[in-house]
Design an enzyme around this catalytic site. Structure first.
Site, PDB file in Angstrom:
ATOM      1  N   GLY A 165     -41.552  -4.404 -18.579  1.00  0.00           N
ATOM      2  CA  GLY A 165     -42.602  -3.981 -19.495  1.00  0.00           C
ATOM      3  C   GLY A 165     -42.883  -2.488 -19.478  1.00  0.00           C
ATOM      4  O   GLY A 165     -43.880  -2.027 -20.026  1.00  0.00           O
ATOM      5  N   GLY A 216     -38.491 -10.197 -22.026  1.00  0.00           N
ATOM      6  CA  GLY A 216     -39.932 -10.324 -22.208  1.00  0.00           C
ATOM      7  C   GLY A 216     -40.337  -9.845 -23.597  1.00  0.00           C
ATOM      8  O   GLY A 216     -40.183 -10.537 -24.596  1.00  0.00           O
ATOM      9  N   GLY A 217     -40.844  -8.614 -23.659  1.00  0.00           N
ATOM     10  CA  GLY A 217     -41.397  -8.065 -24.898  1.00  0.00           C
ATOM     11  C   GLY A 217     -40.517  -8.269 -26.124  1.00  0.00           C
ATOM     12  O   GLY A 217     -41.008  -8.693 -27.189  1.00  0.00           O
ATOM     13  N   GLU A 243     -34.829  -9.008 -11.675  1.00  0.00           N
ATOM     14  CA  GLU A 243     -35.765  -8.242 -12.492  1.00  0.00           C
ATOM     15  C   GLU A 243     -36.438  -7.176 -11.628  1.00  0.00           C
ATOM     16  O   GLU A 243     -37.439  -7.473 -10.948  1.00  0.00           O
ATOM     17  CB  GLU A 243     -36.844  -9.162 -13.067  1.00  0.00           C
ATOM     18  CG  GLU A 243     -36.295 -10.264 -13.940  1.00  0.00           C
ATOM     19  CD  GLU A 243     -37.328 -10.759 -14.944  1.00  0.00           C
ATOM     20  OE1 GLU A 243     -37.041 -10.670 -16.146  1.00  0.00           O
ATOM     21  OE2 GLU A 243     -38.421 -11.171 -14.522  1.00  0.00           O
ATOM     22  N   GLU A 276     -44.768 -11.235 -11.897  1.00  0.00           N
ATOM     23  CA  GLU A 276     -46.199 -11.279 -12.239  1.00  0.00           C
ATOM     24  C   GLU A 276     -46.898 -12.424 -11.499  1.00  0.00           C
ATOM     25  O   GLU A 276     -48.065 -12.303 -11.134  1.00  0.00           O
ATOM     26  CB  GLU A 276     -46.356 -11.403 -13.768  1.00  0.00           C
ATOM     27  CG  GLU A 276     -45.963 -10.098 -14.461  1.00  0.00           C
ATOM     28  CD  GLU A 276     -45.362 -10.253 -15.851  1.00  0.00           C
ATOM     29  OE1 GLU A 276     -45.525 -11.312 -16.475  1.00  0.00           O
ATOM     30  OE2 GLU A 276     -44.707  -9.289 -16.306  1.00  0.00           O
ATOM     31  N   TRP A 324     -42.014 -15.501 -23.216  1.00  0.00           N
ATOM     32  CA  TRP A 324     -43.087 -15.011 -24.098  1.00  0.00           C
ATOM     33  C   TRP A 324     -44.327 -14.591 -23.327  1.00  0.00           C
ATOM     34  O   TRP A 324     -45.261 -14.029 -23.905  1.00  0.00           O
ATOM     35  CB  TRP A 324     -43.462 -16.093 -25.111  1.00  0.00           C
ATOM     36  CG  TRP A 324     -42.364 -16.494 -26.060  1.00  0.00           C
ATOM     37  CD1 TRP A 324     -41.078 -15.995 -26.110  1.00  0.00           C
ATOM     38  CD2 TRP A 324     -42.431 -17.489 -27.091  1.00  0.00           C
ATOM     39  NE1 TRP A 324     -40.366 -16.618 -27.103  1.00  0.00           N
ATOM     40  CE2 TRP A 324     -41.176 -17.538 -27.735  1.00  0.00           C
ATOM     41  CE3 TRP A 324     -43.439 -18.342 -27.540  1.00  0.00           C
ATOM     42  CZ2 TRP A 324     -40.894 -18.397 -28.787  1.00  0.00           C
ATOM     43  CZ3 TRP A 324     -43.175 -19.209 -28.595  1.00  0.00           C
ATOM     44  CH2 TRP A 324     -41.917 -19.234 -29.214  1.00  0.00           C
TER      45      TRP A 324
END
Ligand code: PGA
Length: 251
Positions: free
Chosen positions: A174, A235-236, A168, A98, A10
């Site tokens: 994203g 993710g999203g 990834e 990230e 999330w």
């Protein structure tokens, strides 16, 4: 047989009340997903206490997005693997791009975090993946090899078996730009070969390797159909329960 895993990261999204509602929605819809697919939700730290209680006794596992590389002590703002384990957390993401990019996490730090996770009975989801310029320079296999070697190769056989790997590609996270199923497969096969050379093929064949990066209901089935792809780190699309469940139903 490798575990099939679909995990929803999330990131820094949802207030606690929204996160609880999302977790409830995922739990309510989880019966639609084949029983051999493990479902993991990975909310922000602030929601973990409530979400682990909610998920207890359901088929949903819970993960954290990071942990400290130290056991305990004067590390203001950090959360230890022991704290997560004590809350009933099952998984922890280690080395998301990230974290590497914005928080300076190095391959050596990630090895320390994996050791902390394993010492506290958390299963690490170790992330690796190249940036766009590295792929364009045709260095992607080499970059991922270095990440895997420097963070995982000092583990012993008992420990490496507990690790889940997520490939990834940074250029796909994203961005809406997904790796093709072929690009995912060739990197997953590369990672599995590295693991086989180091730890033997029985261990390499038992480790789940997930794909992450703009995975959505419309492309998951093609990617998950590849032989070395054992699921996804989402993710999203994991912020919408119906999409997350639809992805998990793509197996
Ligand atoms: P995305 O993120 O699905 O939003 O691309 C994946 C991830 O960062 O784990």
């Amino acid at each position: 047989m490798r575990r099939k895993i679909v995990a929803g990261n999330w990131k820094m999204n949802t207030l606690p009340s929204e996160g609880l509602a999302l977790a409830k929605d995922v739990i309510a819809k989880s019966g639609e997903v084949s029983g051999d697919v493990e479902l993991v939700i990975i909310p922000p730290f602030t929601h973990l206490s409530e979400v682990t209680k909610l998920a207890s006794g359901t088929r949903i596992a819970v993960g954290a997005q990071n942990c400290a590389r130290w056991q305990s002590g004067a590390y203001t703002g950090e959360v230890s693997a022991a704290m997560l384990g004590a809350m009933g957390v099952d998984y922890v993401i280690i080395g998301h791009s990230e974290r590497r990019e914005y928080f300076g996490e190095t391959n050596a730090h990630l090895y320390e975090k994996i050791k902390q996770a394993l010492a506290n009975n958390l299963m690490p989801i170790f992330c690796c993946g190249e940036k766009l310029d590295e792929r364009e320079a045709n260095r992607h296999f080499q970059v991922v090899q270095q990440q895997v070697e420097e963070s995982l190769f000092a583990l012993d056989e008992g420990n490496i078996k507990q690790v889940v790997i997520a490939y990834e590609p940074v250029w796909a996270i994203g961005t809406g730009r997904t790796a093709t199923a072929e690009q995912a497969q060739e990197m997953h096969a590369h990672i599995r070969k590295l693991l086989a050379n180091k730890f033997g093929s029985a261990i390499a064949d038992s480790i789940s390797i997930l794909y992450g990066g703009s995975c959505k209901p419309s492309n998951a089935a093609e990617i998950f159909a590849k032989p070395d792809v054992d699921g996804g780190l989402i993710g999203g699309a994991s912020l919408v329960a119906a999409d997350f469940i639809a992805i998990a139903k793509s197996f």
